[in-house]
Motif scaffolding. Structure first.
Motif, PDB file in Angstrom:
ATOM      1  N   GLY A  36       0.814  -1.211   0.000  1.00  0.00           N
ATOM      2  CA  GLY A  36       0.000   0.000   0.000  1.00  0.00           C
ATOM      3  C   GLY A  36       0.843   1.255   0.000  1.00  0.00           C
ATOM      4  O   GLY A  36       0.533   2.231  -0.688  1.00  0.00           O
ATOM      5  N   TRP A  37       1.920   1.254   0.798  1.00  0.00           N
ATOM      6  CA  TRP A  37       2.842   2.398   0.797  1.00  0.00           C
ATOM      7  C   TRP A  37       3.448   2.593  -0.587  1.00  0.00           C
ATOM      8  O   TRP A  37       3.570   3.733  -1.072  1.00  0.00           O
ATOM      9  CB  TRP A  37       3.941   2.170   1.826  1.00  0.00           C
ATOM     10  N   LEU A  38       3.848   1.487  -1.228  1.00  0.00           N
ATOM     11  CA  LEU A  38       4.447   1.576  -2.554  1.00  0.00           C
ATOM     12  C   LEU A  38       3.445   2.135  -3.559  1.00  0.00           C
ATOM     13  O   LEU A  38       3.786   2.981  -4.405  1.00  0.00           O
ATOM     14  CB  LEU A  38       4.930   0.189  -2.987  1.00  0.00           C
ATOM     15  N   TRP A  39       2.209   1.703  -3.474  1.00  0.00           N
ATOM     16  CA  TRP A  39       1.159   2.208  -4.368  1.00  0.00           C
ATOM     17  C   TRP A  39       0.932   3.703  -4.157  1.00  0.00           C
ATOM     18  O   TRP A  39       0.873   4.480  -5.110  1.00  0.00           O
ATOM     19  CB  TRP A  39      -0.123   1.421  -4.123  1.00  0.00           C
ATOM     20  N   GLU A  40       0.813   4.110  -2.901  1.00  0.00           N
ATOM     21  CA  GLU A  40       0.574   5.520  -2.600  1.00  0.00           C
ATOM     22  C   GLU A  40       1.762   6.391  -2.994  1.00  0.00           C
ATOM     23  O   GLU A  40       1.581   7.519  -3.484  1.00  0.00           O
ATOM     24  CB  GLU A  40       0.289   5.697  -1.100  1.00  0.00           C
ATOM     25  N   SER A  41       2.977   5.887  -2.770  1.00  0.00           N
ATOM     26  CA  SER A  41       4.170   6.703  -2.995  1.00  0.00           C
ATOM     27  C   SER A  41       4.555   6.792  -4.464  1.00  0.00           C
ATOM     28  O   SER A  41       5.274   7.729  -4.849  1.00  0.00           O
ATOM     29  CB  SER A  41       5.350   6.130  -2.195  1.00  0.00           C
ATOM     30  N   THR A  42       4.113   5.849  -5.275  1.00  0.00           N
ATOM     31  CA  THR A  42       4.491   5.864  -6.683  1.00  0.00           C
ATOM     32  C   THR A  42       3.301   6.212  -7.579  1.00  0.00           C
ATOM     33  O   THR A  42       3.232   7.310  -8.127  1.00  0.00           O
ATOM     34  CB  THR A  42       5.087   4.510  -7.098  1.00  0.00           C
ATOM     35  N   VAL A  43       2.363   5.301  -7.703  1.00  0.00           N
ATOM     36  CA  VAL A  43       1.248   5.499  -8.631  1.00  0.00           C
ATOM     37  C   VAL A  43       0.406   6.716  -8.251  1.00  0.00           C
ATOM     38  O   VAL A  43       0.181   7.624  -9.060  1.00  0.00           O
ATOM     39  CB  VAL A  43       0.367   4.233  -8.709  1.00  0.00           C
ATOM     40  N   CYS A  44      -0.075   6.744  -7.009  1.00  0.00           N
ATOM     41  CA  CYS A  44      -0.930   7.860  -6.575  1.00  0.00           C
ATOM     42  C   CYS A  44      -0.177   9.179  -6.592  1.00  0.00           C
ATOM     43  O   CYS A  44      -0.720  10.217  -7.012  1.00  0.00           O
ATOM     44  CB  CYS A  44      -1.485   7.586  -5.184  1.00  0.00           C
ATOM     45  N   SER A  45       1.072   9.162  -6.134  1.00  0.00           N
ATOM     46  CA  SER A  45       1.851  10.402  -6.117  1.00  0.00           C
ATOM     47  C   SER A  45       2.161  10.886  -7.528  1.00  0.00           C
ATOM     48  O   SER A  45       2.158  12.098  -7.794  1.00  0.00           O
ATOM     49  CB  SER A  45       3.153  10.197  -5.342  1.00  0.00           C
ATOM     50  N   MET A  46       2.413   9.973  -8.440  1.00  0.00           N
ATOM     51  CA  MET A  46       2.676  10.378  -9.819  1.00  0.00           C
ATOM     52  C   MET A  46       1.431  10.984 -10.455  1.00  0.00           C
ATOM     53  O   MET A  46       1.513  11.963 -11.214  1.00  0.00           O
ATOM     54  CB  MET A  46       3.148   9.174 -10.637  1.00  0.00           C
ATOM     55  N   MET A  47       0.263  10.430 -10.146  1.00  0.00           N
ATOM     56  CA  MET A  47      -0.968  10.970 -10.711  1.00  0.00           C
ATOM     57  C   MET A  47      -1.315  12.333 -10.119  1.00  0.00           C
ATOM     58  O   MET A  47      -1.794  13.226 -10.818  1.00  0.00           O
ATOM     59  CB  MET A  47      -2.125   9.990 -10.483  1.00  0.00           C
ATOM     60  N   ASN A  48      -1.064  12.515  -8.821  1.00  0.00           N
ATOM     61  CA  ASN A  48      -1.478  13.745  -8.152  1.00  0.00           C
ATOM     62  C   ASN A  48      -0.401  14.820  -8.132  1.00  0.00           C
ATOM     63  O   ASN A  48      -0.710  16.015  -8.172  1.00  0.00           O
ATOM     64  CB  ASN A  48      -1.901  13.437  -6.712  1.00  0.00           C
ATOM     65  N   GLN A  49       0.881  14.413  -8.053  1.00  0.00           N
ATOM     66  CA  GLN A  49       1.957  15.382  -7.907  1.00  0.00           C
ATOM     67  C   GLN A  49       2.989  15.315  -9.016  1.00  0.00           C
ATOM     68  O   GLN A  49       3.844  16.192  -9.114  1.00  0.00           O
ATOM     69  CB  GLN A  49       2.674  15.165  -6.567  1.00  0.00           C
ATOM     70  N   GLY A  50       2.926  14.261  -9.829  1.00  0.00           N
ATOM     71  CA  GLY A  50       3.897  14.133 -10.906  1.00  0.00           C
ATOM     72  C   GLY A  50       5.271  13.694 -10.450  1.00  0.00           C
ATOM     73  O   GLY A  50       6.245  13.846 -11.190  1.00  0.00           O
ATOM     74  N   ARG A  51       5.375  13.133  -9.248  1.00  0.00           N
ATOM     75  CA  ARG A  51       6.683  12.717  -8.740  1.00  0.00           C
ATOM     76  C   ARG A  51       6.489  11.711  -7.618  1.00  0.00           C
ATOM     77  O   ARG A  51       5.391  11.568  -7.066  1.00  0.00           O
ATOM     78  CB  ARG A  51       7.469  13.918  -8.187  1.00  0.00           C
ATOM     79  N   PHE A  52       7.580  11.003  -7.265  1.00  0.00           N
ATOM     80  CA  PHE A  52       7.559  10.091  -6.124  1.00  0.00           C
ATOM     81  C   PHE A  52       7.446  10.892  -4.831  1.00  0.00           C
ATOM     82  O   PHE A  52       8.052  11.962  -4.681  1.00  0.00           O
ATOM     83  CB  PHE A  52       8.827   9.246  -6.097  1.00  0.00           C
ATOM     84  N   SER A  53       6.654  10.396  -3.898  1.00  0.00           N
ATOM     85  CA  SER A  53       6.502  11.064  -2.609  1.00  0.00           C
ATOM     86  C   SER A  53       6.369  10.009  -1.527  1.00  0.00           C
ATOM     87  O   SER A  53       5.546   9.096  -1.640  1.00  0.00           O
ATOM     88  CB  SER A  53       5.266  11.972  -2.609  1.00  0.00           C
ATOM     89  N   ASN A  54       7.180  10.122  -0.483  1.00  0.00           N
ATOM     90  CA  ASN A  54       7.160   9.162   0.619  1.00  0.00           C
ATOM     91  C   ASN A  54       5.869   9.342   1.407  1.00  0.00           C
ATOM     92  O   ASN A  54       5.746  10.235   2.241  1.00  0.00           O
ATOM     93  CB  ASN A  54       8.375   9.371   1.519  1.00  0.00           C
ATOM     94  N   SER A  55       4.891   8.508   1.139  1.00  0.00           N
ATOM     95  CA  SER A  55       3.568   8.671   1.723  1.00  0.00           C
ATOM     96  C   SER A  55       3.429   7.832   2.982  1.00  0.00           C
ATOM     97  O   SER A  55       4.140   6.844   3.182  1.00  0.00           O
ATOM     98  CB  SER A  55       2.486   8.267   0.707  1.00  0.00           C
ATOM     99  N   GLY A  56       2.474   8.220   3.809  1.00  0.00           N
ATOM    100  CA  GLY A  56       2.177   7.450   5.009  1.00  0.00           C
ATOM    101  C   GLY A  56       2.457   8.228   6.280  1.00  0.00           C
ATOM    102  O   GLY A  56       3.311   9.129   6.326  1.00  0.00           O
ATOM    103  N   PHE A  57       1.730   7.893   7.339  1.00  0.00           N
ATOM    104  CA  PHE A  57       1.884   8.564   8.630  1.00  0.00           C
ATOM    105  C   PHE A  57       3.156   8.118   9.334  1.00  0.00           C
ATOM    106  O   PHE A  57       3.823   8.914   9.992  1.00  0.00           O
ATOM    107  CB  PHE A  57       0.664   8.262   9.503  1.00  0.00           C
ATOM    108  N   LEU A  58       3.502   6.846   9.206  1.00  0.00           N
ATOM    109  CA  LEU A  58       4.676   6.320   9.890  1.00  0.00           C
ATOM    110  C   LEU A  58       5.952   6.704   9.156  1.00  0.00           C
ATOM    111  O   LEU A  58       5.934   7.087   7.985  1.00  0.00           O
ATOM    112  CB  LEU A  58       4.576   4.803  10.005  1.00  0.00           C
ATOM    113  N   LEU A  59       7.071   6.586   9.862  1.00  0.00           N
ATOM    114  CA  LEU A  59       8.352   6.937   9.260  1.00  0.00           C
ATOM    115  C   LEU A  59       8.797   5.892   8.250  1.00  0.00           C
ATOM    116  O   LEU A  59       9.399   6.211   7.229  1.00  0.00           O
ATOM    117  CB  LEU A  59       9.417   7.087  10.360  1.00  0.00           C
TER     118      LEU A  59
END
Length: 329
Positions: A36-59
């Protein structure tokens, strides 16, 4: 790992690794949380921000809500024979989980971490049709292919190794949660300090602006308004017991109206003040005190909104500063 109760044991053994059922389920939870983190940080971030983003509440690279959703569907919905029915029920169940978690986070953290208001067929911005389709598809794949294959792989690992790995990762997850909560508290404390400073500074600025406007008004206007106010106040104090309250209010309004109009006229001639230097200094000081680890919440959740501090965040331009800090456009 904790011992199993007699009632839970048959279910866990049938749904997990026979030699270490709790360890198998926990490791499965981590796998799906990482996915889920990988999905949010790559696919979702690319669609919404156009770049990889370290997503998630935890470190760490983990989104626990995905692990919980996948395991729930595996434990309770894997027996549904029809793929279509399994897809529909899984989508509804995962959306219900996302909605509940969103409400719980808003209540406990005072912030809204995601918002689907721009997505079609959303419910209060917490869940939407897009999420339903993705969750339903993912859960169906987990129940029919991913989890059986994962458990087959884990079954080949000796029980002591599974239990040791699960124990170490459980400790790491607990430490991560403690550090993340401490980071969140630091962020909240600094935002409270920023909000207080801005509020005090604005009060001072408004007082100074009022004095400057009065200085620019002709003395005759100020004196006339003050005299009219004094006359009306004296008359009202003597007659208020015999006048209808609406009449008294009208008299007071007429006297103070002159002053309001004069102040408005003076304010219209003043230019909008530039961004004060103290606000830039306050923003930079906050960024320096918190650093990337505490400010990463803004980067991980671009649509995150604080109910209490949103005005201060916007006025300070904190989101723009965070985008610069993390190299976002």
């Amino acid at each position: 790992m904790s011992p199993m109760t007699p009632v839970a044991a048959p279910l866990l053994v049938a749904a997990s690794v026979p030699q270490a059922p709790l360890s198998g389920l926990f490791l499965s939870f981590l796998v799906y949380s990482f996915g889920g983190w990988l999905w949010e940080s790559t696919v979702c971030s690319m669609m919404n921000q156009g770049r990889f983003s370290n997503s998630g509440f935890l470190l760490g690279p983990i989104c626990p809500i995905y692990g919980v959703g996948c395991l729930f569907c595996w434990l309770f919905l894997r027996g549904i024979e029809s793929p279509v029915a399994q897809f529909l029920v899984s989508g509804v169940a995962c959306c219900a989980l996302e909605y509940a978690v969103g409400v719980a986070l808003e209540k406990t953290c005072g912030a809204r971490f995601w918002n689907y208001d721009d997505k079609p067929l959303n419910i209060q911005g917490r869940v939407c049709l897009y999420g339903f389709l993705m969750f339903g598809t993912g859960a169906t794949l987990v129940c029919r292919f991913a989890q059986p294959a994962l458990l087959a792989g884990l079954s080949a690992v000796p029980a002591p190794a599974l239990e040791a790995a699960a124990g170490l990762l459980a400790v790491a997850l607990a430490v991560d949660l403690v550090l993340a909560m401490a980071s969140w508290r630091r962020l909240s404390a600094q935002l409270e300090a920023l909000r207080t400073e801005i509020s005090l500074r604005l009060d001072e600025s408004l007082g100074e602006a009022s004095e400057r406007m009065l200085e620019r008004l002709p003395e005759s206007v100020v004196e006339g308004a003050a005299e009219a106010y004094e006359r009306t106040r004296d008359a009202a104090s003597g007659l208020v017991s015999r006048l209808d309250p609406r009449v008294a209010a009208a008299g007071m309004g007429a006297s103070t109206g002159m002053l309001r109009e004069a102040l408005a006229s003076g304010a219209s001639r003043l230019k909008a003040p530039p961004r004060p230097e103290w606000l830039d200094h306050a923003t930079e000081a906050l960024v320096a005190r918190l650093g990337r680890r505490d400010l990463r919440f803004f980067n991980a959740f671009p649509q995150m909104r604080f109910e209490r501090y949103e005005g201060a965040i916007t006025r300070a331009g904190l989101r723009e500063r965070v985008r610069e800090l993390f190299g976002r456009k």
